[in-house]
Design a protein around this motif. Structure first.
Motif, PDB file in Angstrom:
ATOM      1  N   ALA A  88       8.263  21.239  -4.110  1.00 31.00           N
ATOM      2  CA  ALA A  88       7.076  21.336  -3.250  1.00 31.00           C
ATOM      3  C   ALA A  88       5.789  21.228  -4.058  1.00 31.00           C
ATOM      4  N   ALA A  89       5.811  21.658  -5.296  1.00 32.29           N
ATOM      5  CA  ALA A  89       4.603  21.614  -6.121  1.00 32.29           C
ATOM      6  C   ALA A  89       4.164  20.182  -6.420  1.00 32.29           C
ATOM      7  N   GLU A  90       5.005  19.224  -6.132  1.00 38.67           N
ATOM      8  CA  GLU A  90       4.701  17.836  -6.448  1.00 38.67           C
ATOM      9  C   GLU A  90       4.219  17.043  -5.233  1.00 38.67           C
ATOM     10  N   PHE A  91       3.882  17.696  -4.124  1.00 36.15           N
ATOM     11  CA  PHE A  91       3.508  16.990  -2.899  1.00 36.15           C
ATOM     12  C   PHE A  91       2.408  15.962  -3.123  1.00 36.15           C
ATOM     13  N   LYS A  92       1.413  16.293  -3.925  1.00 34.86           N
ATOM     14  CA  LYS A  92       0.298  15.372  -4.124  1.00 34.86           C
ATOM     15  C   LYS A  92       0.737  14.077  -4.790  1.00 34.86           C
ATOM     16  N   GLU A  93       1.875  14.093  -5.465  1.00 35.20           N
ATOM     17  CA  GLU A  93       2.378  12.904  -6.141  1.00 35.20           C
ATOM     18  C   GLU A  93       3.424  12.154  -5.325  1.00 35.20           C
ATOM     19  N   LEU A  94       3.912  12.759  -4.253  1.00 35.45           N
ATOM     20  CA  LEU A  94       4.976  12.144  -3.479  1.00 35.45           C
ATOM     21  C   LEU A  94       4.475  10.978  -2.635  1.00 35.45           C
ATOM     22  N   CYS A 143      -7.987   1.597   5.858  1.00 32.18           N
ATOM     23  CA  CYS A 143      -6.737   2.194   6.349  1.00 32.18           C
ATOM     24  C   CYS A 143      -6.974   3.587   6.934  1.00 32.18           C
ATOM     25  N   PRO A 144      -6.363   3.884   8.077  1.00 33.77           N
ATOM     26  CA  PRO A 144      -6.520   5.205   8.692  1.00 33.77           C
ATOM     27  C   PRO A 144      -5.918   6.357   7.882  1.00 33.77           C
ATOM     28  N   ILE A 145      -5.184   6.064   6.840  1.00 34.27           N
ATOM     29  CA  ILE A 145      -4.591   7.137   6.021  1.00 34.27           C
ATOM     30  C   ILE A 145      -5.683   8.038   5.455  1.00 34.27           C
ATOM     31  N   PHE A 146      -6.891   7.480   5.285  1.00 35.05           N
ATOM     32  CA  PHE A 146      -7.970   8.269   4.699  1.00 35.05           C
ATOM     33  C   PHE A 146      -8.556   9.291   5.675  1.00 35.05           C
ATOM     34  N   ASP A 147      -8.053   9.312   6.916  1.00 36.28           N
ATOM     35  CA  ASP A 147      -8.449  10.357   7.864  1.00 36.28           C
ATOM     36  C   ASP A 147      -7.758  11.687   7.552  1.00 36.28           C
ATOM     37  N   TYR A 148      -6.760  11.647   6.696  1.00 30.10           N
ATOM     38  CA  TYR A 148      -5.992  12.847   6.360  1.00 30.10           C
ATOM     39  C   TYR A 148      -6.441  13.369   4.997  1.00 30.10           C
ATOM     40  N   PRO A 149      -6.524  14.687   4.842  1.00 25.39           N
ATOM     41  CA  PRO A 149      -6.969  15.235   3.550  1.00 25.39           C
ATOM     42  C   PRO A 149      -5.891  15.094   2.467  1.00 25.39           C
ATOM     43  N   GLY A 150      -6.355  14.961   1.234  1.00 25.06           N
ATOM     44  CA  GLY A 150      -5.452  14.995   0.090  1.00 25.06           C
ATOM     45  C   GLY A 150      -4.577  13.770  -0.092  1.00 25.06           C
ATOM     46  N   VAL A 151      -5.012  12.616   0.394  1.00 21.32           N
ATOM     47  CA  VAL A 151      -4.200  11.409   0.235  1.00 21.32           C
ATOM     48  C   VAL A 151      -4.874  10.423  -0.718  1.00 21.32           C
ATOM     49  N   GLU A 152      -4.085   9.546  -1.255  1.00 24.10           N
ATOM     50  CA  GLU A 152      -4.592   8.420  -2.015  1.00 24.10           C
ATOM     51  C   GLU A 152      -3.682   7.239  -1.739  1.00 24.10           C
ATOM     52  N   VAL A 153      -4.185   6.053  -2.016  1.00 22.15           N
ATOM     53  CA  VAL A 153      -3.414   4.840  -1.790  1.00 22.15           C
ATOM     54  C   VAL A 153      -3.311   4.088  -3.107  1.00 22.15           C
ATOM     55  N   GLU A 154      -2.105   3.749  -3.460  1.00 22.32           N
ATOM     56  CA  GLU A 154      -1.854   2.907  -4.625  1.00 22.32           C
ATOM     57  C   GLU A 154      -1.613   1.496  -4.100  1.00 22.32           C
ATOM     58  N   ILE A 155      -2.258   0.515  -4.692  1.00 21.06           N
ATOM     59  CA  ILE A 155      -2.131  -0.870  -4.254  1.00 21.06           C
ATOM     60  C   ILE A 155      -1.415  -1.640  -5.353  1.00 21.06           C
ATOM     61  N   ARG A 156      -0.256  -2.220  -4.989  1.00 27.13           N
ATOM     62  CA  ARG A 156       0.558  -2.927  -5.979  1.00 27.13           C
ATOM     63  C   ARG A 156       0.959  -4.289  -5.451  1.00 27.13           C
ATOM     64  N   GLN A 157       0.792  -5.307  -6.267  1.00 24.70           N
ATOM     65  CA  GLN A 157       1.220  -6.639  -5.856  1.00 24.70           C
ATOM     66  C   GLN A 157       2.740  -6.710  -5.918  1.00 24.70           C
ATOM     67  N   LEU A 166       0.881  -1.162   0.000  1.00 22.15           N
ATOM     68  CA  LEU A 166       0.000   0.000   0.000  1.00 22.15           C
ATOM     69  C   LEU A 166       0.916   1.208   0.000  1.00 22.15           C
ATOM     70  N   ILE A 167       0.857   1.976  -1.050  1.00 15.91           N
ATOM     71  CA  ILE A 167       1.731   3.133  -1.214  1.00 15.91           C
ATOM     72  C   ILE A 167       0.898   4.377  -0.955  1.00 15.91           C
ATOM     73  N   TYR A 168       1.228   5.071   0.133  1.00 19.67           N
ATOM     74  CA  TYR A 168       0.472   6.255   0.529  1.00 19.67           C
ATOM     75  C   TYR A 168       1.063   7.470  -0.175  1.00 19.67           C
ATOM     76  N   LYS A 169       0.194   8.224  -0.852  1.00 18.99           N
ATOM     77  CA  LYS A 169       0.653   9.375  -1.628  1.00 18.99           C
ATOM     78  C   LYS A 169      -0.094  10.633  -1.199  1.00 18.99           C
ATOM     79  N   GLY A 170       0.628  11.752  -1.244  1.00 21.32           N
ATOM     80  CA  GLY A 170       0.023  13.045  -0.964  1.00 21.32           C
ATOM     81  C   GLY A 170      -0.065  13.342   0.514  1.00 21.32           C
ATOM     82  N   GLY A 171      -0.986  14.208   0.858  1.00 23.04           N
ATOM     83  CA  GLY A 171      -1.159  14.617   2.238  1.00 23.04           C
ATOM     84  C   GLY A 171      -0.526  15.973   2.512  1.00 23.04           C
ATOM     85  N   ASP A 172      -0.553  16.359   3.754  1.00 25.19           N
ATOM     86  CA  ASP A 172      -0.035  17.654   4.193  1.00 25.19           C
ATOM     87  C   ASP A 172       1.367  17.461   4.765  1.00 25.19           C
TER      88      ASP A 172
END
Length: 118
Positions: free
Chosen positions: A69-75, A97-111, A6-12
C-alpha cells in the motif's frame, strides 16, 4: 503517426468505492468527451482501462511479492493509447486528459515501439 501509451500513475485507491453515483457519472462523462474528441481526430487507439491497485510483483528470479500500500503513488492505475506525430504532440494531448481531475496522479507518456514484420 506514432502510437503512445499514456500510463496513469497514483491516485486514490478508494476513490471508486467512496465517490457518489453523481460524481462517478460526471467523471465518466468527461472521459467519454475526451475520448470522443480523440476518436474524431483519429488519435484514439485504445481508451484502455483502469487497473486494480492490488497485485503481485515478480522479480527476475521469480520471487513473488504483494504490491505494498505504501507504493500507491508509484502504481499504474490505468492507461490509454493515442496517436500523435511526436512525443511533444502526445504530451500536449495528455495535458487535456481528465485524469488530472483526481488528486495525486501523474501521467507517463511512452512511445510504443513498432516493428514492421513485412
Amino acid at each position: 503517426m506514432n502510437e503512445f501509451m499514456l500510463i496513469y500513475k497514483g491516485g486514490d485507491p478508494d476513490w471508486m468505492a467512496n465517490t457518489t453515483e453523481l460524481d462517478m457519472a460526471k467523471s465518466m462523462e468527461k472521459w467519454g468527451q475526451w475520448m470522443a474528441q480523440l476518436e474524431a481526430t483519429q488519435q484514439l487507439v485504445s481508451g484502455g482501462s483502469p487497473l486494480d491497485y492490488s497485485g503481485k510483483r515478480l522479480s527476475n528470479d521469480k520471487v513473488e511479492t504483494d504490491i505494498a500500500a505504501a507504493e500507491f503513488k508509484e502504481l499504474v492505475s490505468g492507461y490509454s493509447i493515442i496517436r500523435a506525430n511526436n512525443i511533444n504532440d502526445a504530451t500536449t494531448l495528455a495535458k487535456s486528459c481528465p485524469i488530472f481531475d483526481y488528486p495525486g496522479v501523474e501521467v507517463e507518456i511512452r512511445q510504443i515501439m513498432c516493428t514492421d514484420n513485412s
